[in-house]
Motif scaffolding. Structure first.
Motif, PDB file in Angstrom:
ATOM      1  N   LEU A   1      21.507  39.129-109.880  1.00  0.00           N
ATOM      2  CA  LEU A   1      22.676  39.926-110.234  1.00  0.00           C
ATOM      3  C   LEU A   1      22.407  41.327-109.729  1.00  0.00           C
ATOM      4  CD1 LEU A   1      23.688  38.929-113.856  1.00  0.00           C
ATOM      5  CD2 LEU A   1      24.985  38.626-111.777  1.00  0.00           C
ATOM      6  N   ARG A   2      23.257  41.808-108.881  1.00  0.00           N
ATOM      7  CA  ARG A   2      23.090  43.146-108.325  1.00  0.00           C
ATOM      8  C   ARG A   2      23.652  44.164-109.303  1.00  0.00           C
ATOM      9  NH1 ARG A   2      19.702  42.773-103.995  1.00  0.00           N
ATOM     10  NH2 ARG A   2      20.130  40.829-102.929  1.00  0.00           N
ATOM     11  N   LEU A   3      23.245  45.395-109.119  1.00  0.00           N
ATOM     12  CA  LEU A   3      23.707  46.466-109.998  1.00  0.00           C
ATOM     13  C   LEU A   3      25.213  46.645-109.892  1.00  0.00           C
ATOM     14  CD1 LEU A   3      22.675  48.465-112.032  1.00  0.00           C
ATOM     15  CD2 LEU A   3      22.293  50.089-110.202  1.00  0.00           C
ATOM     16  N   TYR A   4      25.778  46.422-108.698  1.00  0.00           N
ATOM     17  CA  TYR A   4      27.231  46.565-108.565  1.00  0.00           C
ATOM     18  C   TYR A   4      27.975  45.444-109.288  1.00  0.00           C
ATOM     19  CZ  TYR A   4      26.735  43.463-104.462  1.00  0.00           C
ATOM     20  OH  TYR A   4      26.442  42.445-103.617  1.00  0.00           O
ATOM     21  N   ASP A   5      27.332  44.295-109.516  1.00  0.00           N
ATOM     22  CA  ASP A   5      27.952  43.250-110.325  1.00  0.00           C
ATOM     23  C   ASP A   5      28.113  43.712-111.772  1.00  0.00           C
ATOM     24  OD1 ASP A   5      28.073  41.443-108.193  1.00  0.00           O
ATOM     25  OD2 ASP A   5      26.041  40.716-108.604  1.00  0.00           O
ATOM     26  N   LEU A   6      27.066  44.323-112.307  1.00  0.00           N
ATOM     27  CA  LEU A   6      27.118  44.794-113.696  1.00  0.00           C
ATOM     28  C   LEU A   6      28.047  45.996-113.848  1.00  0.00           C
ATOM     29  CD1 LEU A   6      23.350  44.424-114.580  1.00  0.00           C
ATOM     30  CD2 LEU A   6      25.212  42.845-115.051  1.00  0.00           C
TER      31      LEU A   6
END
Length: 72
Positions: A48-53
């Motif tokens: 999970l990338r930071l931009y997903d969160l």
């Protein structure tokens, strides 16, 4: 106060909280640098990338303020 002024004022207040600004900055920065936030492996090597969160936070903000963000 007209309806347009009311909506503009509400949208202006939408960007005042710090968590909104932080989520937008994280979205932009992590999109260019692809920063991994969490690693999970259901079937493979997934991250999970930071931009997903940050995108989830932005999606939550948009959903809660959908009435003010519609331009119909």
């Amino acid at each position: 106060m007209t309806k347009t002024e009311y909506i503009e004022k509400k949208i202006e207040y939408l960007f005042k909280p710090l968590y909104v600004k932080v989520a937008l900055v994280l979205m932009v920065v992590s999109y260019f640098y692809n920063l991994p936030a969490l690693t999970y492996s259901a079937i493979g090597q997934n991250e999970l990338r930071l931009y997903d969160l940050a995108g989830l936070v932005i999606l939550f903000i948009v959903y809660n303020n959908l009435n003010y963000l519609r331009f119909t």
